[in-house]
Design an enzyme around this catalytic site. Structure first.
Site, mmCIF file in Angstrom:
data_model
loop_
_atom_site.group_PDB
_atom_site.id
_atom_site.type_symbol
_atom_site.label_atom_id
_atom_site.label_comp_id
_atom_site.label_asym_id
_atom_site.label_seq_id
_atom_site.Cartn_x
_atom_site.Cartn_y
_atom_site.Cartn_z
ATOM 1 N N ASP A 148 42.434 72.472 9.476
ATOM 2 C CA ASP A 148 41.834 71.365 8.731
ATOM 3 C C ASP A 148 41.409 70.218 9.635
ATOM 4 O O ASP A 148 40.407 69.557 9.371
ATOM 5 C CB ASP A 148 42.816 70.856 7.674
ATOM 6 N N ASP A 149 42.156 69.977 10.700
ATOM 7 C CA ASP A 149 41.820 68.849 11.574
ATOM 8 C C ASP A 149 40.481 69.095 12.267
ATOM 9 O O ASP A 149 39.736 68.162 12.543
ATOM 10 C CB ASP A 149 42.925 68.632 12.617
ATOM 11 N N LYS A 178 49.977 67.790 1.553
ATOM 12 C CA LYS A 178 48.654 68.432 1.464
ATOM 13 C C LYS A 178 48.608 69.400 0.292
ATOM 14 O O LYS A 178 47.613 69.495 -0.417
ATOM 15 C CB LYS A 178 48.333 69.192 2.757
ATOM 16 N N TYR A 191 50.107 61.095 -0.075
ATOM 17 C CA TYR A 191 49.579 61.509 1.231
ATOM 18 C C TYR A 191 49.312 60.272 2.097
ATOM 19 O O TYR A 191 50.079 59.318 2.028
ATOM 20 C CB TYR A 191 48.348 62.436 1.052
ATOM 21 N N GLU A 229 47.709 72.709 10.301
ATOM 22 C CA GLU A 229 47.659 71.267 10.066
ATOM 23 C C GLU A 229 48.449 70.526 11.138
ATOM 24 O O GLU A 229 49.620 70.854 11.382
ATOM 25 C CB GLU A 229 48.286 71.007 8.687
ATOM 26 N N ASP A 230 47.828 69.561 11.739
ATOM 27 C CA ASP A 230 48.512 68.658 12.674
ATOM 28 C C ASP A 230 49.234 69.366 13.816
ATOM 29 O O ASP A 230 50.338 68.975 14.216
ATOM 30 C CB ASP A 230 49.460 67.712 11.906
ATOM 31 N N ARG A 288 51.438 66.840 16.292
ATOM 32 C CA ARG A 288 50.545 65.666 16.240
ATOM 33 C C ARG A 288 50.411 65.252 14.781
ATOM 34 O O ARG A 288 49.431 65.565 14.115
ATOM 35 C CB ARG A 288 49.189 66.021 16.861
ATOM 36 N N ASN A 341 42.667 57.374 12.125
ATOM 37 C CA ASN A 341 43.728 57.016 11.177
ATOM 38 C C ASN A 341 45.010 56.730 11.937
ATOM 39 O O ASN A 341 45.190 57.261 13.030
ATOM 40 C CB ASN A 341 43.997 58.196 10.224
HETATM 41 P P1 NAD Z 1 42.889 64.569 19.588
HETATM 42 O O1 NAD Z 1 44.115 64.153 20.281
HETATM 43 O O2 NAD Z 1 42.545 66.018 19.512
HETATM 44 O O3 NAD Z 1 41.621 63.812 20.248
HETATM 45 C C1 NAD Z 1 41.602 62.483 20.661
HETATM 46 C C2 NAD Z 1 40.422 62.309 21.604
HETATM 47 O O4 NAD Z 1 40.261 60.907 21.888
HETATM 48 C C3 NAD Z 1 40.601 63.005 22.945
HETATM 49 O O5 NAD Z 1 39.416 63.663 23.285
HETATM 50 C C4 NAD Z 1 40.833 61.865 23.930
HETATM 51 O O6 NAD Z 1 40.333 62.128 25.232
HETATM 52 C C5 NAD Z 1 40.008 60.771 23.270
HETATM 53 N N1 NAD Z 1 40.405 59.441 23.721
HETATM 54 C C6 NAD Z 1 41.629 58.927 23.897
HETATM 55 N N2 NAD Z 1 41.552 57.684 24.386
HETATM 56 C C7 NAD Z 1 40.233 57.404 24.528
HETATM 57 C C8 NAD Z 1 39.500 56.287 24.999
HETATM 58 N N3 NAD Z 1 40.115 55.193 25.396
HETATM 59 N N4 NAD Z 1 38.158 56.355 25.008
HETATM 60 C C9 NAD Z 1 37.534 57.461 24.576
HETATM 61 N N5 NAD Z 1 38.175 58.558 24.121
HETATM 62 C C10 NAD Z 1 39.501 58.521 24.103
HETATM 63 O O7 NAD Z 1 42.983 63.957 18.133
HETATM 64 P P2 NAD Z 1 42.091 64.319 16.856
HETATM 65 O O8 NAD Z 1 42.771 65.336 16.026
HETATM 66 O O9 NAD Z 1 40.691 64.605 17.270
HETATM 67 O O10 NAD Z 1 42.157 62.940 16.058
HETATM 68 C C11 NAD Z 1 41.557 61.766 16.584
HETATM 69 C C12 NAD Z 1 41.586 60.688 15.520
HETATM 70 O O11 NAD Z 1 40.766 61.073 14.424
HETATM 71 C C13 NAD Z 1 42.995 60.415 14.961
HETATM 72 O O12 NAD Z 1 43.204 59.032 14.853
HETATM 73 C C14 NAD Z 1 42.947 61.026 13.598
HETATM 74 O O13 NAD Z 1 43.749 60.308 12.680
HETATM 75 C C15 NAD Z 1 41.478 60.887 13.226
HETATM 76 N N6 NAD Z 1 41.071 61.895 12.234
HETATM 77 C C16 NAD Z 1 40.407 61.450 11.122
HETATM 78 C C17 NAD Z 1 40.030 62.341 10.151
HETATM 79 C C18 NAD Z 1 39.258 61.842 8.962
HETATM 80 O O14 NAD Z 1 38.847 60.741 8.927
HETATM 81 N N7 NAD Z 1 38.996 62.620 7.963
HETATM 82 C C19 NAD Z 1 40.343 63.691 10.263
HETATM 83 C C20 NAD Z 1 41.022 64.139 11.429
HETATM 84 C C21 NAD Z 1 41.375 63.220 12.402
#
Ligand code: NAD
Length: 563
Positions: free
Chosen positions: A274-275, A180, A109, A251-252, A162, A414
């Protein structure tokens, strides 16, 4: 009652009519044991001459797998070797994965699966799972009926929009559901025959893929609007018809569809995203454990989120409901969660907010930068889910250390290259006072003679256990309460010893026990909330354990009694 295959490598006696023999048996990944077939099995099952003479134990085979993985020159080669093994000998693949989870899960993964998805078309060898497109409309049920197993209990489905932090990878995103589901089996013992990866290829807006002659997906723009919805609607309905007891994990999906689809289906099907929800569960658990270290209460936290997407808003909603359960009024709980998106602080005066963001828009002056927000809101906890590398710079971290004796800093984005800060930055700029977790794994940090062990808020701590709990209780819905229970349970799995080292998540080596405990907590929610027609088994923990697939070889022929 119809149950999934439970530790049921069938015996020769069970299947004397239809048990595969000879090459057919060696080519059946669910039954193949390769060089570990015993002399008696080789004799009885038509294998003489088809295998090298030396008989191995499964442990010797696992050692051989690990030896080969370590010899491969890079993570992608290691991934390919492991996927090849999964295609040849499932029991060995899962035994190796379970016994060496910390080493192998980053290959099966994240982060390696990201590379694998980018190269998926070029590496493509054989199909795994079901792929659907708009050309299957009206016939999706037929396509699902082509899957050879009827008792599917977990589907992981993506539309590839995504993929991790890598964006729109179209059909190449299939690596994600496949990976997954391997973790469902390794971490919670969901039988591989009960797992189905699904790709809904709705096209891609990634033009690079269109011009790649080897791209395996549809080289056409993504479906949108009603056409998109009709296709996903038909899939959800058909999946429920063909596999009546299935749980579907989204997912994604891209941000604009993820929330919409969750809202659309959560009260109609046994499903979750899951996200949004899995991330929320693991982060709330991390927060509970961090609060045990700093002896704080969740109801007293002020949390600033950088990012207001699937991950951040999902966490905000679950944290707010945890605060409400612990006595705060809704308004008070929401008032403790603050969001900064790409345009700045989310406040009531902004007119560009969707409903999900508006829930957290407070009557407060607008601030553009995170640094200004930290000074104005004075958070106790900072959570990054923005995909913006190094967004928690020294200035922000130092401010958190000035405002708090023990600031909580979670940099969840990530892959590692996107993290808002590294573990080392978090400890260095707070003089080692931060309680830190990342979304990706970070190595231990040595500072001033002290060792800090960063946590990893990995969804794998949550979704396999939730899936097992839903399966064990035959629940017809997956609720936020289940994720709240899973988070609480995961926190309880973190020992005092772990906390003393700064670890806020248990060791992955214990994941099967952790998943079983989470499954119990989730199943209890299902029974208490009457989310199932099933009667609660008298020994629920024992029943849950009995459902867990154990990838240890069993004999396919009657064992001869001696003497
Ligand atoms: P998403 O696209 O739904 O959300 C991204 C958010 O970031 C949006 O609200 C956007 O406006 C904001 N953003 C972008 N540029 C910005 C900036 N310069 N300043 C402030 N905010 C800004 O994506 P997501 O699904 O919420 O994922 C976001 C991140 O979290 C990804 O990198 C993903 O890998 C990570 N993530 C981690 C875990 C984990 O650790 N378990 C789980 C899910 C997602």
């Amino acid at each position: 009652m119809d149950r999934v295959r439970i530790k049921t490598m069938p015996t020769f006696d069970d299947r004397s009519g239809g048990f595969p023999r000879g090459l057919e048996l060696l080519h059946d990944p669910g039954l193949n044991k390769g060089t570990a077939f015993t002399a008696a099995e080789r004799e009885a099952l038509g294998l003489q001459g088809l295998l090298p003479p030396r008989i191995s134990t499964q442990q010797q085979q696992v050692d051989h797998v690990i030896y080969n993985v370590r010899r491969k020159p890079n993570p992608l080669e290691k991934y390919l070797y492991l996927i090849g093994l999964q295609d040849r000998n499932e029991q060995l693949f899962y035994k190796a994965l379970v016994d060496h989870l910390e080493e192998l899960s980053p290959l099966v993964y994240t982060p390696t699966v990201g590379l694998a998805c980018q190269e998926y078309s070029h590496l493509y060898r054989r199909p795994r799972g079901i792929t659907l497109t708009r050309y299957d409309r009206g016939r999706i049920k037929e396509a699902l009926l082509n899957w050879p197993h009827r008792n599917v209990r977990v589907i992981v489905v993506t539309d590839g929009e995504r993929i991790l932090g890598l964006g729109d990878l179209g059909s190449n995103g299939m690596g994600i559901p496949v990976g997954k589901l391997s973790l469902y089996t390794a971490c919670a013992g969901i039988d591989p025959a009960a797992c189905l990866p699904v790709m809904i290829d709705v096209g891609t807006n990634n033009n690079e893929l269109w011009s790649d002659p080897q791209y395996i997906g549809l080289p056409e723009p993504r479906l949108e609007g009603e056409e998109y919805d009709t296709l996903i609607d038909e899939f959800m309905e058909a999946a429920g018809d063909v596999f009546p007891r299935v749980m579907i994990q989204l997912e994604d999906f891209g941000n604009r569809n993820a929330f919409r689809l969750l809202d659309r289906y959560r009260d109609r099907y046994c499903m979750f995203d899951d996200d949004i929800q899995g991330t929320a569960g693991v982060t709330l658990a991390g927060l509970y454990s961090a609060l045990r270290i700093i002896k704080g209460k969740i109801t007293e936290q002020r949390i600033v989120f950088l990012g207001a997407g699937e991950a951040a808003l999902g966490i905000g909603n679950l944290v707010a409901s945890a605060m409400i359960r612990q006595g705060l009024a809704e308004e008070e709980a929401l008032g403790r969660c603050w969001f900064v998106d790409s345009k700045g602080l989310i406040v009531a005066g902004r007119e560009d907010l969707n409903l999900h963001k508006r829930r957290f828009a407070h009557d407060f002056p607008f601030h553009r930068t995170l640094a200004e927000v930290v000074e104005a809101v004075r958070p106790t906890t900072l959570i990054g889910a923005s995909g913006q590398p190094a967004a928690f710079g020294p200035e922000i971290l130092e401010a958190m250390a000035r405002l708090n004796e023990r600031p909580i800093i979670f940099a969840l984005s990530n892959p590692t290259s996107r993290a808002e800060c590294t573990a080392e930055d978090a400890y260095r700029h707070t003089q080692g006072r931060a309680v830190f977790a990342g979304g990706s794994p970070f190595p231990k940090v040595e500072m001033n003679g002290q060792t800090f062990v960063p946590g990893q808020a990995n969804n794998v701590y949550i979704f396999p256990g939730v899936g097992l709990g839903v399966m064990a209780s035959d629940a017809t819905r997956v609720t936020d309460e289940m994720f709240a229970a899973a988070a609480k349970c995961l926190d309880e799995q973190v020992s005092k010893d772990d906390l003393e080292q700064g670890r806020i998540f248990p060791s992955l080596a214990r994941i099967r026990d952790v998943s079983a405990a989470i499954a119990l907590a989730v199943a209890k929610v299902a029974f208490a909330g009457k989310l199932t027609a099933m009667k609660e088994p008298s020994n629920l923990p024992g029943y849950i354990k009995s459902l867990m697939y154990d990838p240890v070889y069993s004999s396919y022929v009657p064992v001869k009694k001696h003497g």
